[in-house]
Design a protein around this motif. Sequence first.
Motif, PDB file in Angstrom:
ATOM      1  N   ASP A  72       0.823  -1.213   0.000  1.00  0.00           N
ATOM      2  CA  ASP A  72       0.000   0.000   0.000  1.00  0.00           C
ATOM      3  C   ASP A  72       0.860   1.267   0.000  1.00  0.00           C
ATOM      4  O   ASP A  72       0.539   2.249  -0.684  1.00  0.00           O
ATOM      5  CB  ASP A  72      -0.935  -0.002   1.211  1.00  0.00           C
ATOM      6  CG  ASP A  72      -2.072  -0.991   1.067  1.00  0.00           C
ATOM      7  OD1 ASP A  72      -2.688  -1.342   2.083  1.00  0.00           O
ATOM      8  OD2 ASP A  72      -2.339  -1.416  -0.082  1.00  0.00           O
ATOM      9  N   SER A  73       1.947   1.235   0.752  1.00  0.00           N
ATOM     10  CA  SER A  73       2.786   2.433   0.867  1.00  0.00           C
ATOM     11  C   SER A  73       3.595   2.708  -0.389  1.00  0.00           C
ATOM     12  O   SER A  73       4.183   3.784  -0.532  1.00  0.00           O
ATOM     13  CB  SER A  73       3.727   2.289   2.060  1.00  0.00           C
ATOM     14  OG  SER A  73       4.581   1.179   1.879  1.00  0.00           O
ATOM     15  N   LYS A  85       2.298   2.209  -3.595  1.00  0.00           N
ATOM     16  CA  LYS A  85       1.436   2.478  -4.746  1.00  0.00           C
ATOM     17  C   LYS A  85       1.569   3.926  -5.187  1.00  0.00           C
ATOM     18  O   LYS A  85       1.671   4.825  -4.362  1.00  0.00           O
ATOM     19  CB  LYS A  85      -0.024   2.175  -4.387  1.00  0.00           C
ATOM     20  CG  LYS A  85      -0.310   0.702  -4.175  1.00  0.00           C
ATOM     21  CD  LYS A  85      -1.767   0.481  -3.789  1.00  0.00           C
ATOM     22  CE  LYS A  85      -2.038  -0.989  -3.561  1.00  0.00           C
ATOM     23  NZ  LYS A  85      -3.437  -1.228  -3.109  1.00  0.00           N
TER      24      LYS A  85
END
Length: 124
Positions: free
Chosen positions: A62-63, A65
């Motif tokens: 997630d970090s 993207k």
Amino acid sequence: EVQLQASGGGLVQAGGSLRLSCAASGFTLDDYTIGWFRQATGKEREGISCISSSDGSTYYADSMKGRFTISSDNAKNTVYLQMNSLKPEDTAVYYCAALKVVAGTCHYYGMPYWGKGTQVTVSS
């Protein structure tokens, strides 16, 4: 013999870009999912992204993207990691690995094949 070699690291100013390459030998990209990881000094290794060249599926932490893009060139048996808008906190040794993963994820099992890393340093 399965081998991976990461390259393309270097020193770049904040806001700059780098493209890392992971050259694979001893297997074809269809045989494994290829993942990119990084480890900063004094920190644990963290996963960035992985790609399944057999069906083109890509996954990102997630970090990661938005700034990082993974791709592959099956003809060259090489996987790339395009990194844009780099920040000083992206400074780390970047590694690629050949993985067996749980379908639809980057969660690997068994013993990955790790390549030697490439240093990325982002100056402020």
